[in-house]
Design an enzyme around this catalytic site. Structure first.
Site, PDB file in Angstrom:
ATOM      1  N   LEU A  32       0.818  -1.223   0.000  1.00 23.56           N
ATOM      2  CA  LEU A  32       0.000   0.000   0.000  1.00 23.56           C
ATOM      3  C   LEU A  32       0.850   1.270   0.000  1.00 23.56           C
ATOM      4  O   LEU A  32       1.920   1.315   0.600  1.00 23.56           O
ATOM      5  CB  LEU A  32      -0.922  -0.007   1.222  1.00 23.56           C
ATOM      6  CG  LEU A  32      -1.876  -1.202   1.323  1.00 23.56           C
ATOM      7  CD1 LEU A  32      -2.774  -1.058   2.555  1.00 23.56           C
ATOM      8  CD2 LEU A  32      -2.732  -1.355   0.061  1.00 23.56           C
ATOM      9  N   HIS A  33       0.339   2.278  -0.674  1.00 28.54           N
ATOM     10  CA  HIS A  33       0.989   3.587  -0.731  1.00 28.54           C
ATOM     11  C   HIS A  33      -0.092   4.658  -0.587  1.00 28.54           C
ATOM     12  O   HIS A  33      -1.273   4.338  -0.371  1.00 28.54           O
ATOM     13  CB  HIS A  33       1.778   3.727  -2.034  1.00 28.54           C
ATOM     14  CG  HIS A  33       0.997   3.386  -3.267  1.00 28.54           C
ATOM     15  ND1 HIS A  33      -0.109   4.097  -3.660  1.00 28.54           N
ATOM     16  CD2 HIS A  33       1.137   2.372  -4.170  1.00 28.54           C
ATOM     17  CE1 HIS A  33      -0.600   3.566  -4.768  1.00 28.54           C
ATOM     18  NE2 HIS A  33       0.131   2.510  -5.096  1.00 28.54           N
ATOM     19  N   GLY A  35      -1.668   6.367  -2.644  1.00 27.52           N
ATOM     20  CA  GLY A  35      -2.806   6.236  -3.569  1.00 27.52           C
ATOM     21  C   GLY A  35      -3.890   5.372  -2.947  1.00 27.52           C
ATOM     22  O   GLY A  35      -5.069   5.750  -2.906  1.00 27.52           O
ATOM     23  N   HIS A  36      -3.485   4.203  -2.431  1.00 29.58           N
ATOM     24  CA  HIS A  36      -4.442   3.331  -1.738  1.00 29.58           C
ATOM     25  C   HIS A  36      -5.028   4.071  -0.522  1.00 29.58           C
ATOM     26  O   HIS A  36      -6.221   3.988  -0.252  1.00 29.58           O
ATOM     27  CB  HIS A  36      -3.759   2.058  -1.240  1.00 29.58           C
ATOM     28  CG  HIS A  36      -3.138   1.208  -2.300  1.00 29.58           C
ATOM     29  ND1 HIS A  36      -1.782   1.102  -2.463  1.00 29.58           N
ATOM     30  CD2 HIS A  36      -3.693   0.403  -3.252  1.00 29.58           C
ATOM     31  CE1 HIS A  36      -1.513   0.258  -3.456  1.00 29.58           C
ATOM     32  NE2 HIS A  36      -2.663  -0.179  -3.957  1.00 29.58           N
ATOM     33  N   SER A 185       2.362   0.432  -6.851  1.00 28.77           N
ATOM     34  CA  SER A 185       3.138  -0.557  -6.084  1.00 28.77           C
ATOM     35  C   SER A 185       4.330  -1.028  -6.900  1.00 28.77           C
ATOM     36  O   SER A 185       5.328  -1.493  -6.348  1.00 28.77           O
ATOM     37  CB  SER A 185       2.259  -1.759  -5.721  1.00 28.77           C
ATOM     38  OG  SER A 185       1.119  -1.320  -5.030  1.00 28.77           O
TER      39      SER A 185
HETATM   40  P1  AMP Z   1      -3.885  -2.280  -6.691  1.00 29.39           P
HETATM   41  O1  AMP Z   1      -3.399  -2.638  -5.322  1.00 29.39           O
HETATM   42  O2  AMP Z   1      -2.787  -1.823  -7.599  1.00 29.39           O
HETATM   43  O3  AMP Z   1      -4.785  -3.334  -7.281  1.00 29.39           O
HETATM   44  O4  AMP Z   1      -4.787  -0.999  -6.514  1.00 29.39           O
HETATM   45  C1  AMP Z   1      -5.899  -1.005  -5.647  1.00 29.39           C
HETATM   46  C2  AMP Z   1      -6.708   0.237  -5.883  1.00 29.39           C
HETATM   47  O5  AMP Z   1      -5.897   1.387  -5.629  1.00 29.39           O
HETATM   48  C3  AMP Z   1      -7.188   0.343  -7.340  1.00 29.39           C
HETATM   49  O6  AMP Z   1      -8.520   0.820  -7.340  1.00 29.39           O
HETATM   50  C4  AMP Z   1      -6.240   1.365  -7.915  1.00 29.39           C
HETATM   51  O7  AMP Z   1      -6.789   2.091  -9.000  1.00 29.39           O
HETATM   52  C5  AMP Z   1      -5.994   2.275  -6.726  1.00 29.39           C
HETATM   53  N1  AMP Z   1      -4.738   3.011  -6.913  1.00 29.39           N
HETATM   54  C6  AMP Z   1      -3.517   2.497  -7.187  1.00 29.39           C
HETATM   55  N2  AMP Z   1      -2.619   3.505  -7.363  1.00 29.39           N
HETATM   56  C7  AMP Z   1      -3.303   4.657  -7.207  1.00 29.39           C
HETATM   57  C8  AMP Z   1      -2.948   6.042  -7.283  1.00 29.39           C
HETATM   58  N3  AMP Z   1      -1.714   6.444  -7.559  1.00 29.39           N
HETATM   59  N4  AMP Z   1      -3.912   6.963  -7.059  1.00 29.39           N
HETATM   60  C9  AMP Z   1      -5.185   6.582  -6.791  1.00 29.39           C
HETATM   61  N5  AMP Z   1      -5.584   5.297  -6.717  1.00 29.39           N
HETATM   62  C10 AMP Z   1      -4.662   4.356  -6.917  1.00 29.39           C
END
Ligand code: AMP
Length: 280
Positions: A32-33, A35-36, A185
């Site tokens: 997680l970062h 954005g999450h 990520s």
């Molecule tokens: P993931 O763990 O990559 O499957 O992402 C989980 C959720 O976080 C998805 O809905 C992504 O679109 C969202 N997400 C990932 N990176 C970002 C970001 N930089 N800004 C906003 N949402 C993000």
């Protein structure tokens, strides 16, 4: 904050929640970062109970993709989620989510035959599969998705409507580093040189937006981006497109379309990154 690693424990607890309680779901693959975190904060603000799932979903990875090396940082993720006020975390095992033998597969038509759906065959189908499973297990009122994965957001929004899930799909803005790189990520894979050149994605989108008055057709778009790309020798372009923002349709000409959205995907070494920007 409760952490569930067994699906059976989770469903038992879920059954105890009264139907009147509003549940927000934030599906993630972990690592997680910020954005999450922005999705979780939004859900915490909107709902009585926020459930975050952490599941590196195997069905959305292709055979030559990074499933086995995908970053896994569960301890740190749990600490971050606690600090954000998430209520429950579900981090299930693969064999609890998927039966050994599968008799079903999803098929998505035009929305998935372009952009990442075309570059990563089966990816969007895998996403739809896991999100449907999560909706069925969790029964959230709202689910939060990042606009960083814009195509995924559009497909899930259609899915929620077409299958009468009753889940409201909320799209959250892209969170970026101060220099413009969209948080991902997968950014941890980048060498310092690749990290610098990864700015191609956000800068190219901005370049398209700033020069939009001169771009009338996909051919103009391609020649503008080819010139821009020549400044980034480490970048291998996957796609660059401007499509209708609502239905992701291809446009022969950009002159009479009201809502246009630019999409880019590129490799830096083995790392594939994506970004997008509303043009108009
Ligand atoms: P993931 O763990 O990559 O499957 O992402 C989980 C959720 O976080 C998805 O809905 C992504 O679109 C969202 N997400 C990932 N990176 C970002 C970001 N930089 N800004 C906003 N949402 C993000």
């Amino acid at each position: 904050m409760k952490v569930f690693t067994r699906l059976s424990d989770f469903t038992e607890a879920r059954d105890q929640i009264p139907p009147s309680k509003s549940i927000g779901l934030v599906p993630t693959m972990g690592a997680l970062h910020a954005g999450h975190a922005s999705l979780v904060q939004r859900s915490v603000a909107d709902n009585e109970l926020t459930i975050v799932t952490i599941f590196v979903n195997p069905t959305q990875f292709g055979p030559n993709e990074d499933l086995s090396t995908y970053p896994r940082t569960l301890e740190a993720d749990i600490e971050l989620l606690k600090s954000l006020g998430a209520n429950w975390v579900l981090a299930p095992q693969v064999d609890e989510v998927y039966a050994k033998e599968s008799f079903f597969s999803f098929q998505i038509h035009s929305l998935a035959d372009r952009l990442c759906g075309a570059s990563r065959p089966g990816h969007m189908e895998g996403v739809v599969q896991v999100v449907s499973i999560l909706f069925n297990i969790i029964h959230p009122k709202k689910a939060y998705f990042g606009l960083k994965d814009y195509q995924q957001f559009i497909i899930i929004r259609h899915l929620a409507k077409a299958f009468h899930t009753g889940v409201e799909i909320i799209g959250c803005p892209i969170v970026r580093e101060s220099d413009g790189l969209a948080l991902s990520s997968r950014n941890v894979y980048l060498s310092s040189e690749a990290r610098e050149q990864a700015l191609f994605l956000s800068k190219c989108l901005q370049h398209i937006k700033s020069n939009w008055a001169e771009i009338k057709t996909p051919k103009d778009l391609r020649s503008l981006t080819d010139t821009f790309l020549s400044k980034f020798p480490l970048v291998k372009l996957d796609y660059i497109e401007v499509l209708d923002a609502d239905n992701l349709e291809y446009l022969d000409s950009f002159e009479n379309t009201k809502t246009m959205h630019a999409f880019v995907a590129a490799f830096l070494g083995k790392t594939r990154l994506i970004d997008n920007l509303r043009i108009q």
